[in-house]
Design a protein around this motif. Structure first.
Motif, PDB file in Angstrom:
ATOM      1  N   ALA A  19       0.832  -1.206   0.000  1.00  0.00           N
ATOM      2  CA  ALA A  19       0.000   0.000   0.000  1.00  0.00           C
ATOM      3  C   ALA A  19       0.866   1.254   0.000  1.00  0.00           C
ATOM      4  O   ALA A  19       0.563   2.224  -0.707  1.00  0.00           O
ATOM      5  N   LEU A  20       1.938   1.250   0.765  1.00  0.00           N
ATOM      6  CA  LEU A  20       2.839   2.398   0.806  1.00  0.00           C
ATOM      7  C   LEU A  20       3.496   2.620  -0.548  1.00  0.00           C
ATOM      8  O   LEU A  20       3.541   3.744  -1.054  1.00  0.00           O
ATOM      9  N   CYS A  21       3.990   1.544  -1.160  1.00  0.00           N
ATOM     10  CA  CYS A  21       4.709   1.660  -2.429  1.00  0.00           C
ATOM     11  C   CYS A  21       3.796   2.056  -3.583  1.00  0.00           C
ATOM     12  O   CYS A  21       4.232   2.714  -4.523  1.00  0.00           O
ATOM     13  N   LYS A  22       2.535   1.662  -3.525  1.00  0.00           N
ATOM     14  CA  LYS A  22       1.593   2.010  -4.591  1.00  0.00           C
ATOM     15  C   LYS A  22       0.921   3.354  -4.360  1.00  0.00           C
ATOM     16  O   LYS A  22       0.324   3.911  -5.274  1.00  0.00           O
ATOM     17  N   GLY A  23       1.022   3.887  -3.168  1.00  0.00           N
ATOM     18  CA  GLY A  23       0.323   5.121  -2.829  1.00  0.00           C
ATOM     19  C   GLY A  23       1.233   6.313  -2.669  1.00  0.00           C
ATOM     20  O   GLY A  23       1.794   6.830  -3.638  1.00  0.00           O
ATOM     21  N   GLU A  24       1.403   6.738  -1.427  1.00  0.00           N
ATOM     22  CA  GLU A  24       2.114   7.986  -1.142  1.00  0.00           C
ATOM     23  C   GLU A  24       3.571   7.965  -1.572  1.00  0.00           C
ATOM     24  O   GLU A  24       4.078   8.943  -2.109  1.00  0.00           O
ATOM     25  N   LEU A  25       4.266   6.852  -1.328  1.00  0.00           N
ATOM     26  CA  LEU A  25       5.676   6.780  -1.717  1.00  0.00           C
ATOM     27  C   LEU A  25       5.826   6.865  -3.233  1.00  0.00           C
ATOM     28  O   LEU A  25       6.730   7.533  -3.741  1.00  0.00           O
ATOM     29  N   ASN A  26       4.924   6.228  -3.957  1.00  0.00           N
ATOM     30  CA  ASN A  26       4.934   6.289  -5.415  1.00  0.00           C
ATOM     31  C   ASN A  26       4.808   7.732  -5.904  1.00  0.00           C
ATOM     32  O   ASN A  26       5.587   8.192  -6.738  1.00  0.00           O
ATOM     33  N   TRP A  27       3.838   8.468  -5.359  1.00  0.00           N
ATOM     34  CA  TRP A  27       3.655   9.853  -5.786  1.00  0.00           C
ATOM     35  C   TRP A  27       4.811  10.741  -5.358  1.00  0.00           C
ATOM     36  O   TRP A  27       5.219  11.649  -6.095  1.00  0.00           O
ATOM     37  N   LEU A  28       5.357  10.488  -4.190  1.00  0.00           N
ATOM     38  CA  LEU A  28       6.485  11.296  -3.722  1.00  0.00           C
ATOM     39  C   LEU A  28       7.696  11.117  -4.632  1.00  0.00           C
ATOM     40  O   LEU A  28       8.315  12.090  -5.071  1.00  0.00           O
ATOM     41  N   LEU A  29       8.029   9.868  -4.933  1.00  0.00           N
ATOM     42  CA  LEU A  29       9.208   9.595  -5.760  1.00  0.00           C
ATOM     43  C   LEU A  29       9.003  10.019  -7.212  1.00  0.00           C
ATOM     44  O   LEU A  29       9.905  10.594  -7.828  1.00  0.00           O
ATOM     45  N   ASN A  30       7.847   9.725  -7.766  1.00  0.00           N
ATOM     46  CA  ASN A  30       7.626   9.985  -9.189  1.00  0.00           C
ATOM     47  C   ASN A  30       7.172  11.403  -9.499  1.00  0.00           C
ATOM     48  O   ASN A  30       7.394  11.897 -10.610  1.00  0.00           O
ATOM     49  N   GLY A  31       6.555  12.068  -8.542  1.00  0.00           N
ATOM     50  CA  GLY A  31       6.027  13.391  -8.817  1.00  0.00           C
ATOM     51  C   GLY A  31       6.869  14.544  -8.327  1.00  0.00           C
ATOM     52  O   GLY A  31       6.767  15.651  -8.858  1.00  0.00           O
ATOM     53  N   PHE A  32       7.718  14.302  -7.325  1.00  0.00           N
ATOM     54  CA  PHE A  32       8.399  15.435  -6.708  1.00  0.00           C
ATOM     55  C   PHE A  32       9.912  15.299  -6.582  1.00  0.00           C
ATOM     56  O   PHE A  32      10.571  16.284  -6.298  1.00  0.00           O
ATOM     57  N   LEU A  33      10.471  14.105  -6.732  1.00  0.00           N
ATOM     58  CA  LEU A  33      11.917  13.943  -6.580  1.00  0.00           C
ATOM     59  C   LEU A  33      12.577  13.783  -7.945  1.00  0.00           C
ATOM     60  O   LEU A  33      12.395  12.767  -8.621  1.00  0.00           O
ATOM     61  N   PRO A  34      13.344  14.777  -8.371  1.00  0.00           N
ATOM     62  CA  PRO A  34      13.962  14.711  -9.703  1.00  0.00           C
ATOM     63  C   PRO A  34      15.104  13.704  -9.758  1.00  0.00           C
ATOM     64  O   PRO A  34      15.742  13.389  -8.754  1.00  0.00           O
ATOM     65  N   THR A  35      15.322  13.191 -10.956  1.00  0.00           N
ATOM     66  CA  THR A  35      16.404  12.244 -11.199  1.00  0.00           C
ATOM     67  C   THR A  35      17.189  12.686 -12.433  1.00  0.00           C
ATOM     68  O   THR A  35      16.684  13.430 -13.272  1.00  0.00           O
ATOM     69  N   MET A  36      18.413  12.197 -12.511  1.00  0.00           N
ATOM     70  CA  MET A  36      19.238  12.451 -13.690  1.00  0.00           C
ATOM     71  C   MET A  36      19.326  11.155 -14.479  1.00  0.00           C
ATOM     72  O   MET A  36      19.547  10.088 -13.915  1.00  0.00           O
ATOM     73  N   LYS A  37      19.156  11.265 -15.790  1.00  0.00           N
ATOM     74  CA  LYS A  37      19.255  10.091 -16.651  1.00  0.00           C
ATOM     75  C   LYS A  37      20.552  10.177 -17.456  1.00  0.00           C
ATOM     76  O   LYS A  37      20.904  11.229 -18.002  1.00  0.00           O
ATOM     77  N   LEU A  38      21.239   9.060 -17.539  1.00  0.00           N
ATOM     78  CA  LEU A  38      22.490   8.980 -18.274  1.00  0.00           C
ATOM     79  C   LEU A  38      22.218   9.089 -19.767  1.00  0.00           C
ATOM     80  O   LEU A  38      21.404   8.343 -20.315  1.00  0.00           O
ATOM     81  N   LYS A  39      22.880  10.039 -20.449  1.00  0.00           N
ATOM     82  CA  LYS A  39      22.727  10.174 -21.893  1.00  0.00           C
ATOM     83  C   LYS A  39      23.801   9.385 -22.630  1.00  0.00           C
ATOM     84  O   LYS A  39      23.526   8.726 -23.614  1.00  0.00           O
ATOM     85  N   SER A  40      25.044   9.478 -22.142  1.00  0.00           N
ATOM     86  CA  SER A  40      26.120   8.771 -22.836  1.00  0.00           C
ATOM     87  C   SER A  40      27.298   8.555 -21.894  1.00  0.00           C
ATOM     88  O   SER A  40      27.454   9.260 -20.898  1.00  0.00           O
ATOM     89  N   LYS A  41      28.100   7.547 -22.250  1.00  0.00           N
ATOM     90  CA  LYS A  41      29.355   7.276 -21.551  1.00  0.00           C
ATOM     91  C   LYS A  41      30.443   7.204 -22.604  1.00  0.00           C
ATOM     92  O   LYS A  41      30.256   6.617 -23.656  1.00  0.00           O
TER      93      LYS A  41
END
Length: 108
Positions: A19-41
């Motif tokens: 319930a935590l992973c599908k609810g509030e934690l999901n929205w917190l991580l996906n909606g408000f915490l930015p991430t960097m994606k690797l473009k190239s190495k």
């Protein structure tokens, strides 16, 4: 990250974690915490030089994707507008305390 290295072998905790992973934690991580994606190495001598794209939240990446329908994007925007990241964080912490209490209950 959120659950650490502890062992959760109490079956009563599984629905709480789900319930935590599908609810509030999901929205917190996906909606408000930015991430960097690797473009190239690229290897330069003995070092590997990494290049990252723009820092965005996973939700922002979905909203920028042309394959996602306009209706889905509108629904996601409306859901995000109704959320408060501080309230989500408090709720995640509250649920984590409940999970920890239930996990310890079988060990005693």
């Amino acid at each position: 990250m959120w659950f650490g290295y502890e062992r959760y072998d109490n079956p009563a905790v599984v629905p709480l974690i789900n319930a935590l992973c599908k609810g509030e934690l999901n929205w917190l991580l996906n909606g408000f915490l930015p991430t960097m994606k690797l473009k190239s190495k690229e290897r330069v001598g003995s070092k590997v030089v990494r290049t990252y794209g723009e820092t965005m939240t996973p939700l922002s990446r979905v909203l920028a994707c042309p394959e996602v329908t306009a209706e889905t994007k509108q629904r996601l925007r409306a859901e995000k507008q109704s959320l408060n990241p501080f309230a989500l964080t408090r709720e995640v912490e509250r649920q984590m305390k409940v999970i920890e209490q239930n996990r310890r209950r079988t060990e005693a």
